[in-house]
Design an enzyme around this catalytic site. Structure first.
Site, PDB file in Angstrom:
ATOM      1  N   SER A  80       3.498  -5.847   2.611  1.00 32.62           N
ATOM      2  CA  SER A  80       2.433  -4.963   3.083  1.00 32.62           C
ATOM      3  C   SER A  80       1.067  -5.586   2.821  1.00 32.62           C
ATOM      4  O   SER A  80       0.914  -6.463   1.960  1.00 32.62           O
ATOM      5  CB  SER A  80       2.530  -3.592   2.406  1.00 32.62           C
ATOM      6  OG  SER A  80       2.422  -3.728   1.007  1.00 32.62           O
ATOM      7  N   ASP A  81       0.083  -5.109   3.577  1.00 33.06           N
ATOM      8  CA  ASP A  81      -1.270  -5.621   3.398  1.00 33.06           C
ATOM      9  C   ASP A  81      -2.262  -4.550   3.843  1.00 33.06           C
ATOM     10  O   ASP A  81      -1.945  -3.695   4.664  1.00 33.06           O
ATOM     11  CB  ASP A  81      -1.499  -6.895   4.208  1.00 33.06           C
ATOM     12  CG  ASP A  81      -2.781  -7.593   3.808  1.00 33.06           C
ATOM     13  OD1 ASP A  81      -2.792  -8.250   2.752  1.00 33.06           O
ATOM     14  OD2 ASP A  81      -3.786  -7.464   4.544  1.00 33.06           O
TER      15      ASP A  81
END
Length: 206
Positions: A80-81
């Site tokens: 995730s980011d």
């Protein structure tokens, strides 16, 4: 009813983020926490989506997930980011108290956008992409108010946050309005991910 994880192995989370871990654990998802091998400040220098922060977030989430895939090819991996966009510029995580003060002062009476993305890699190396955004409207913050906020919150890992706040804690008092996805503020499109797990039998209700 209690959520049941139907797989024999835990979900591999390519992140050391406390917030993301806690969010997933709230849904009774067993986790294997593995630090990804991506230097975020260096990695985005070569990102081909500078004009699209949302695509940039997806790209970096992919990089993180794939960076730990080699030794876990038969497991489900989640990367995730989160990208902070302010006045058409990308902002990185804060590294000092002074930088935190300056950022909150800059955001005062303005709005910024948080773009969150997650990429799930299945055992067959198939990628499933999730992404959402939210616009955050910040209250008028005096220097005194910013100093008091920092004094009270500097020890609660706010420097690990790209915005310098934790919305789920004291950070909520900095804002006057939010438009978009709440989970984008927390850094992961959690409801999209959970919906995918239930729709595909990875999770069930007892």
């Amino acid at each position: 009813m209690k959520p049941i994880w139907t797989l024999s192995s835990p979900l591999v989370l390519a992140s050391s983020s406390r917030v993301r871990r806690v969010l997933l654990e709230r849904f009774s998802i067993p986790l294997e926490i593995v630090k990804h091998k991506v230097d975020e400040r260096d990695a985005d220098q070569g990102v081909p989506f500078k004009d699209s922060p949302q695509k940039m977030a997806v790209f970096l989430a992919k990089q993180k997930a794939w960076s730990i895939h080699k030794d876990r090819e038969h497991k489900w991996i989640l990367g995730s980011d989160q990208i902070l966009e302010f006045q058409n510029e990308i902002f990185h995580k804060i590294s000092s108290r002074d930088e935190l003060f300056n950022r909150l002062a800059l955001f005062s009476e303005k709005h910024h956008t948080l773009h969150s993305a997650a990429v799930l890699i299945g055992p067959n190396a198939r990628e499933i992409i999730f992404s959402q955004s939210a616009s955050i409207f910040v209250k008028r913050l005096s220097p005194y108010e910013i100093e008091k906020y920092i004094e009270k919150n500097i020890s609660t890992h706010v420097l690990d946050s790209v915005g310098g706040y934790h919305f789920e804690d004291e950070g909520v008092f900095l804002f006057k309005k939010i438009i978009g996805s709440y989970s984008s503020i927390l850094g992961i499109p959690i409801y999209q991910i959970i919906d995918y797990f239930y729709s595909n039998g990875i999770m069930q209700l007892d």
